[in-house]
Structures are given as C-alpha cells and as structure tokens.
Write an enzyme that holds these catalytic residues in place. Structure first.
Site, mmCIF file in Angstrom:
data_model
loop_
_atom_site.group_PDB
_atom_site.id
_atom_site.type_symbol
_atom_site.label_atom_id
_atom_site.label_comp_id
_atom_site.label_asym_id
_atom_site.label_seq_id
_atom_site.Cartn_x
_atom_site.Cartn_y
_atom_site.Cartn_z
ATOM 1 N N PHE A 87 -9.623 10.391 15.105
ATOM 2 C CA PHE A 87 -8.612 10.658 14.238
ATOM 3 C C PHE A 87 -7.634 9.399 13.607
ATOM 4 C CE2 PHE A 87 -8.655 15.117 16.461
ATOM 5 C CZ PHE A 87 -9.758 15.380 15.785
ATOM 6 N N GLU B 229 -1.386 11.821 11.862
ATOM 7 C CA GLU B 229 -1.815 10.497 12.432
ATOM 8 C C GLU B 229 -1.359 9.379 11.693
ATOM 9 O OE1 GLU B 229 -4.286 13.726 14.060
ATOM 10 O OE2 GLU B 229 -4.155 12.940 12.025
ATOM 11 N N SER C 37 0.841 -1.239 0.064
ATOM 12 C CA SER C 37 0.105 0.099 -0.034
ATOM 13 C C SER C 37 0.847 1.175 -0.003
ATOM 14 C CB SER C 37 -0.826 0.108 1.197
ATOM 15 O OG SER C 37 -1.747 1.162 1.202
ATOM 16 N N ASP D 259 8.691 6.732 -7.598
ATOM 17 C CA ASP D 259 8.386 8.001 -7.734
ATOM 18 C C ASP D 259 6.852 8.243 -7.718
ATOM 19 O OD1 ASP D 259 8.047 6.722 -10.294
ATOM 20 O OD2 ASP D 259 8.894 8.342 -11.600
ATOM 21 N N ARG E 220 -9.605 8.442 30.089
ATOM 22 C CA ARG E 220 -8.505 8.863 29.452
ATOM 23 C C ARG E 220 -7.345 9.416 30.280
ATOM 24 N NH1 ARG E 220 -9.366 15.162 28.167
ATOM 25 N NH2 ARG E 220 -10.600 15.995 29.607
ATOM 26 N N LEU F 29 7.456 6.621 -15.084
ATOM 27 C CA LEU F 29 6.250 6.028 -15.504
ATOM 28 C C LEU F 29 5.313 5.299 -14.206
ATOM 29 C CD1 LEU F 29 7.177 4.291 -18.558
ATOM 30 C CD2 LEU F 29 6.133 6.320 -18.311
#
Length: 627
Positions: A392, A366, A124, A155, A318, A187
């Site tokens: 996020f 992120e 990926s 590229d 948290r 290319l």
C-alpha cells in the site's frame, strides 16, 4: 471574531502596498530567470502580504525557530512570491531574487528545504496540506504550543484526492490551529479549473469535511485580516476569490499565461503601472511568537534494554517490529507511530497500547499518512514511524519521493511482503516495494530476517537521516541471531559457511530461512553452500558479497520474495557488475501470483528450499561440465 480588531487605515494601506511590492518582485524575478509563474504569484499577493505582515507570528532572522508559526506553500510553483516575502521581511537580499532558478542560487523553481524558511518541498501538487496537518497535529498534541500552521493551496490542486484525505484528517482531529487558504484564481495550467469561481461549492465541501469555511475577496486586505482573525474550535478554510495575473493589464484573468514570464518590455510597463499604485514605502514587521514550544532532543535514541529472544523461537518480523517500536517509545517521548487502519496486522498496535497519546490513526489514506509523518518530523520535533502493508506504500510513492526531496527523516515499515502472505492473494502482496524504495535518493532499505535483526533495524532507523524503509514478513520464522549480535547499515551477515562451500546463496526474510533449509538438505549430499543475509538492501554490502563469491568459485544465487525487477537480485548484479569470474542466478517471483498457502506459493514461484537446491546443483554441475 472574538480576537478581531480592525487594522487602522495606515496598516491597511501598508498591506496593499506590500502586496504590490510582492507582485513587482515576483515579475522581476521570473523575467530575470526567463521562466516561472508570475500570474500564479500575482493572484496570491494580498494573501501573502496579510499572512506574513499581519497575521503570522515568527522571528524573521530565525525561520526555523520551533515556536514560529508555520507556512506551507502547497502551490509550489508560486515560489517567487514566497521568496519575495522573505526579501520584504529582510531575511533575503532583494538582489538575490534576480538569481531565481540559477544553478548557484538557493532560490529554486519550487520550494525546497535548502531554503531555511521552507520545511517541506512542494510542487507536486496536492501534498502541502497533508504535511501542514502533520505540523498542526504536532503543535496541538505533542508540543502543546501556541504556534499556528497556514497552508496556501491553488484551486487547480483541489482536484487531487490527497487534498481531501488531509481535509478529512484535520476535520476529524479538530485541528483548530490549522488554516488552509484556497487561492481560487479560476485558471489552471491548460484550462480553467473545474469549479472556476463557484466559491460557494468549495465552501460546502469544506464544511462537509468538518471545517469552518469563509469566503473572501482574496484581493481585499481588510477582508483577509478579518478572516484570519476568526478563531474556531475546528480547522479554518479561507476560500479566496482571486484573479490569476491580478494587476497585470491584458493578462489578468486570461488563459494561456500559466508558467510564462512577461516579455521584457511588457514587464517594465506592468511594473511601472503597479508601482504607481504604491502610496507608501512603509515596511511592516511581523509580530514575534510566544516562545512556548518545548526543547526537544531526538539524537542518539537507544533501546532501554537488549532484545530478549531465544534462538530457535518462531517470530514473525512484523510482530517483532511492533515489540521493538513499543520498546523504543520508552527510550524517547518523541518517538511516534502512525498507521492506516492496519495496526493489528503491522503490530503498531503494541506501540499504541503502551503510548496511546503518541499514536496517530490515519485511517485508510496512505498518501496522507506519509504526508502527516513528514509534517510531524519537520524541525526535528518527532521521530515518526508509519506502517501499513508494504504494497500500500506504492500508492504513496509520490509522497515518498517528495519526502526525499524534503530531506525528511521519516521511517516507513511495510509488512505482508511477498507471496509468503498466502491466501489473501496478489492485491495484498508487496512485490514492488524494494524496487520502489531502492529508487529513492538517500533511502535506507532494511530487510531483517529475524526478530533480533528487526529490533536492531528499528533502533538504527530512528537514528538514521533520510527515508528508512523496514520490510517485514507475515510468516513466523526461527530466531537465528543472539541478542547481543551487532548490526550496521551496509553490513551483511554470513550466517553459514565452511571451507568447502561451492556457491553463495543470498536470501532475506522468508527466503533466508529457505536457503538455510536448502543448505541442510544439500549437506546430506555433500554439497556445501555459503548463506548471506544482506540486512540492508540499500546500501548493499558489496565487499562481503564479493569476498564470499570469490571463495565459492564466483557462483552467486539470489532468492527473494519480490518480483525480479529492482529487487535483491538486481541489487546484487549492480554490485558485482564488471567483476571477472562472477555469475549470478536470480530466483524471484516471475509473474502476478494468486491465492494459496504460503509454502505452496513459494514452491510455485521457485523461491523455496527445493528450488534453491536445484539451482545450486545446476550451478555446480555446469561448472563441473565446463571443467
């Protein structure tokens, strides 16, 4: 330039010959497979030859040695040339290359860590450099070792924003042990890349991001040797002008050949042509590394002391996460924390305060933060915890997906989940995160409901393989567990029960507290409910849920601060599907929310105590009517 010594003619010729052997191996492998990317391999042949047989220092028979130089093939579709390199070096058998892409071969279409010479899965595009930055940061600041990190990019992938997040990170932290090589073969897959061969524009971009940038002829082994020999006090980008399909007559620099193996007769002719250029059979051996990476042990990390909370005290999970992480940092000096400029909201700042040298500020990037964590965690060098608002992480889902394919052991904490965050509104509310992380293979999804459970989740995550996600909340809720309460993955807690219970309510985080408040209200009307805290949403404790549902006339009500799709309700439905006599009623956020006070929003979306009371009464009366 200080370290550069020009190789002798014999070495230069051997490097040219090695490059051509790599071309031949890549063509043979892709032709045997009937698929693959030989033209993408051929443009990088000299780069790979010089890197692996002149520049890099590593032990061929011990590819994961902690002191070895690292290599990341960000342009993962050029995997056959990576495999060819390891065959040329003597780690793989030449015959194995002909099993490329076969179901019983380790040599997959793109690199994966089933191959011991691959640290991170790629393919990926745009993600390799972020992982390489994590490795380089670890080498420079945690291992303080001399190994260097090399990353080869195509590229085409330089159009990905994640590449430039990584470029900014490396430039800011002056990662002078990192070298990125741009294979500018002009290319792309279906069209030329946007800048084609305008290498000077790439150079200016790299310099603007704080890199030392060198333009080279990517097919000149001498220019490459010289470029790799330059050491600067900043990361280095080698911008190599190359030709796609280099060495393949009639195909070199031509469009419409991406991802196509050469037809058999053409392959044979091309192999002969390239073979005719090889002057020597001399095999080069890489230099050995300086063995200065410290021995690291990240197994069985235990909190130095039990939690110190009082039942009834109000704590946001948290904040309990930050307290727990700072504490864990004292147990092992390889525990590290990363954040994306939200450390005063996720409370990772508490870790930074106590362990400043082990905190990495990734700023508002992120995707890159996840890649950095993956890189830091390779070869078991660190235990990485990365935090930001849960919502996020959605923009980093591809990085998380690839981290799972990379068999990475990163821990991610998403705070500010659900509508309960209140006034900030829907852009800040994590409402898809459970769905997202449940879909990740081998992931563990923790959803602690109080401070004690949060501390235990952090400790367990540190010792758990695969991707761990800890979902934390903004509101302060009472501590409900004693400090000596034992928690395990896949084990739910029955927090309220009696022999007269008529329904089982499953909640987590803020909704567990709403469920307990609803139980209190219902008790006054002589209606009793059982309340379950799942602790982990994946894996879910199917046994406990079913046992308690059966004991409460088969009635389950789930309530969650998350959208219906993919959350707790659907996880419970999946667990009980096909079980006779079980009904599930799901309370969840039904549409895009808005700003408002936390209590107002819980009420508006029907996930507060009043909604639970109503749902229980409906369930009980329905079955009474049926009787």
């Amino acid at each position: 330039m200080e370290d550069y010594h020009k190789p002798d003619q014999q070495t230069l010729q051997a490097l040219k010959d090695t490059a051509n052997r790599l071309r031949i191996s890549s063509i043979k492998a892709t032709s045997a497979a009937g698929s693959g990317h030989p033209t993408s391999c051929c443009s990088a042949a000299e780069i790979m030859s010089v890197l692996f047989f002149h520049t890099m220092r590593y032990k061929v028979q011990d590819p994961r040695n902690a002191s070895n130089d690292r290599f990341v093939l960000s342009k993962g579709h050029a995997a056959p040339i990576l495999y060819s390199v390891w065959a040329e070096a003597g780690f793989l058998q030449d015959a194995e290359l002909l099993n490329l892409r076969k179901i019983d071969s380790v040599l997959e279409g793109h690199p994966v860590p089933r191959q011991v010479f691959t640290d991170v899965a790629t393919g990926s595009l745009g993600q390799g450099l972020g992982a390489a930055c994590g490795m380089a940061y670890t080498g420079k600041f945690f291992d303080r070792a001399s190994y260097r990190v090399y990353c080869l990019l195509g590229d085409g992938e330089l159009s990905e924003g994640s590449v430039w997040e990584a470029m900014a990170f490396a430039g800011f932290y002056k990662l002078d042990n990192l070298v990125a090589i741009f294979d500018v073969n002009r290319l792309g897959q279906s069209d030329p890349a946007p800048l084609q061969h305008h290498v000077e524009i790439y150079q200016k971009r790299c310099e603007a991001f704080g890199w030392h940038a060198i333009i080279v002829d990517g097919h000149s082994v001498e220019e490459l040797c010289k470029a790799f020999g330059q050491a600067k006090h900043q990361p280095t980008a080698i911008i190599a002008k190359t030709f796609k399909g280099k060495g393949i007559s009639g195909v070199e620099d031509k469009e419409s050949w991406h991802g196509k193996p050469l037809p058999k007769n053409m392959a044979e002719q091309v192999i002969q042509e390239i073979d005719d250029k090889i002057q020597t059979k001399k095999k080069l051996s890489p230099a050995l590394p300086e063995e200065d990476a410290p021995v690291v042990n990240i197994r069985n990390i235990k909190m130095p002391s039990p939690p110190t909370y009082k039942v009834g005290e109000k704590w946001a999970t948290r904040k309990a996460y930050g307290v727990a992480l700072a504490k864990l940092g004292h147990a092992n000096d390889r525990v590290i924390a990363l954040d994306g400029d939200t450390k005063n909201s996720t409370f990772s700042e508490l870790f930074k305060k106590e362990h400043p040298s082990r905190y990495i500020e990734c700023y508002i990037a992120e995707q890159n933060m996840v890649s950095i964590a993956v890189g830091c965690a390779t070869r078991d060098r660190t235990v990485a915890f990365a935090s930001t608002f849960a919502t996020f992480f959605t923009r980093a889902f591809d990085q998380i997906r690839m981290a799972a394919i990379s068999e990475s052991n990163i821990n991610l904490c998403g705070s500010h989940c659900g509508v309960s965050i209140g006034e900030d509104g829907p852009s800040q509310m994590g409402l898809e995160d459970l769905s997202m992380f449940r879909a990740v293979p081998n992931a563990t999804v923790f959803y602690p409901s109080d401070a004690v459970a949060t501390e235990k989740a952090v400790e367990i995550a540190a010792n758990t393989k695969g991707i761990c996600f800890i979902r934390t909340s903004r509101p302060e809720n009472p501590v409900i567990y004693n400090n000596n309460e034992d928690f395990h993955i896949g084990q739910a807690k029955v927090v309220l029960k009696s022999k007269d219970d008529q329904a089982t309510v499953i909640g987590a985080g803020v909704t567990l507290h709403e469920a307990l408040a609803a139980a209190e209200q219902l008790r006054k009307e002589k209606i009793f409910i059982r309340v379950i805290d799942p602790f982990t949403i994946k894996p879910l404790d199917k046994k406990t849920i079913l046992e308690n549902a059966r004991a409460t006339k088969g009635r389950i009500i789930t309530v969650e601060d998350h959208y219906h799709e993919g959350g707790i309700g659907e996880a419970v439905c999946a667990a009980v599907v096909g079980e006779p006599g079980i009904t599930v009623n799901r309370l969840a956020v039904s549409h895009v929310p808005r700003s408002g006070k936390s209590a107002e929003l819980l009420k508006m979306f029907g996930i507060d105590k009043d909604a639970i009371v109503q749902a229980v009464k409906v369930a009980v009366s329905k079955s009474r009517n049926a009787e």
